[in-house]
Design an enzyme around this catalytic site. Structure first.
Site, mmCIF file in Angstrom:
data_model
loop_
_atom_site.group_PDB
_atom_site.id
_atom_site.type_symbol
_atom_site.label_atom_id
_atom_site.label_comp_id
_atom_site.label_asym_id
_atom_site.label_seq_id
_atom_site.Cartn_x
_atom_site.Cartn_y
_atom_site.Cartn_z
ATOM 1 N N GLU A 152 -14.917 -24.543 -17.373
ATOM 2 C CA GLU A 152 -14.829 -23.129 -16.970
ATOM 3 C C GLU A 152 -13.510 -22.489 -17.393
ATOM 4 O O GLU A 152 -13.173 -21.411 -16.921
ATOM 5 C CB GLU A 152 -15.028 -22.987 -15.462
ATOM 6 C CG GLU A 152 -16.264 -23.669 -14.916
ATOM 7 C CD GLU A 152 -17.539 -23.255 -15.649
ATOM 8 O OE1 GLU A 152 -17.809 -22.041 -15.720
ATOM 9 O OE2 GLU A 152 -18.245 -24.149 -16.142
ATOM 10 N N ASP A 209 -13.986 -7.924 -49.414
ATOM 11 C CA ASP A 209 -14.742 -8.521 -48.314
ATOM 12 C C ASP A 209 -15.430 -7.457 -47.470
ATOM 13 O O ASP A 209 -14.914 -6.345 -47.328
ATOM 14 C CB ASP A 209 -13.807 -9.258 -47.341
ATOM 15 C CG ASP A 209 -13.304 -10.576 -47.887
ATOM 16 O OD1 ASP A 209 -13.889 -11.080 -48.854
ATOM 17 O OD2 ASP A 209 -12.320 -11.083 -47.322
#
Ligand code: 6GU
Length: 285
Positions: A152, A209
């Site tokens: 967690e 890109d």
């Protein structure tokens, strides 16, 4: 660039040594140092996690294990540090005490000082979204450390305390939940390392890109000219570079409008761009 990764699954980071990143290592532009968090665990069970205060499911990673680990990684100095020097520090982890590790490790930065703290990236689904713009900025860092949480997450005080030795960024690679930060580190490291000057052969290949101009890249084609009855768009064979550039821009605009329309809000469009968007039939509909 030097990368340090602290994880309970060191073998998960093996891909960092392959392919594109492996080449960067061979070229001497990158070094990768993976540290097993358990080296800093104490007690017979070498526990790295415990139940959460306030109750609830899952386990939280212990601050008294992470604190000394991040202290030791921060204390590794300079690109002159070899693999063996790095692991010598790592192995000293068990002998260190949490109590004396805070104030003495260089934690004050007066106004006007250059901030020499390395970057610490903590992958978490609760982080700021990772973007190409971050990858671009981080490609100029000398050192980046990564703290991989599992379960967690890591006790939040670890992140707070790490600010004394690092510039800390909690980042997410997308709106979904992974079991731990390791895969996110692979993603972030690859995005950053390919932008280090010299790592990718051709400079133009990242100027063009997707995202670097705020748009998605359009489609690409190679030989043969006709394949399974499908033709390459004729404009790409025309030899007219201005026409090819305009066509590619139009394809980027149309694809972005079809797949990621929200990206267009942050792009400045010319009249010609707007015309392409108004008239265009996107190949993706
Ligand atoms: Cl960076 N870490 C984890 N554990 N899960 C994620 C994530 C990161 N980004 C999306 N999900």
């Amino acid at each position: 660039m030097r990368l340090d990764v602290v994880t309970i699954f060191p073998e998960y980071l093996d891909p960092l040594r392959h392919a594109l990143l492996g080449k960067a290592i061979e070229q001497g532009r990158l070094s990768v140092h993976v540290h097993d968090l358990r080296q800093w665990a104490t007690g017979v069970h070498q526990a790295v996690d415990d139940s959460p205060y306030g109750g609830g499911p899952g386990m939280v990673m212990k601050p008294d294990v992470w604190g000394p680990a991040l202290d030791d990684v921060a204390a590794i100095t300079g690109p002159a540090d070899t693999e063996s020097a790095a692991s010598a520090v790592a192995h000293s982890g068990q002998a260190r005490h949490d109590e004396n590790s805070g104030a003495d490790v260089g934690s004050s930065y007066g106004e006007g000082d250059v901030d020499k703290r390395p970057l610490l990236i903590v992958p978490t689904p609760a982080g700021k979204p990772f973007t190409q713009e971050m990858a671009q900025r981080w490609s100029h860092e000398e050192r980046i450390a990564f703290a991989c949480g599992r379960y967690e997450g890591i006790d939040q005080r670890v992140v707070e305390d790490a600010e004394n030795r690092y510039r800390v960024e909690e980042v997410s690679i997308g709106d979904y939940v992974l079991i731990g930060g390791e895969v996110a580190v692979l993603v972030i490291a690859e995005a950053v390392v390919r932008l280090i000057p010299g790592v990718l052969g051709n400079k133009r290949s990242h100027e063009e890109d997707s995202f670097s101009d705020g748009l998605l890249e359009g489609p690409s084609y190679t030989k043969p000219r006709e394949w399974r009855g499908l033709e390459v768009p004729p404009v790409l064979l025309s030899g007219n570079h201005a026409k090819v550039d305009r066509w590619r821009r139009d394809q980027s605009l149309l694809r972005t409008a079809a797949r990621r329309p929200e990206l267009l809000d942050d792009v400045s469009l010319t009249k010609r761009d707007r015309k392409a968007l108004d008239e265009g039939e996107s190949p993706e509909g």
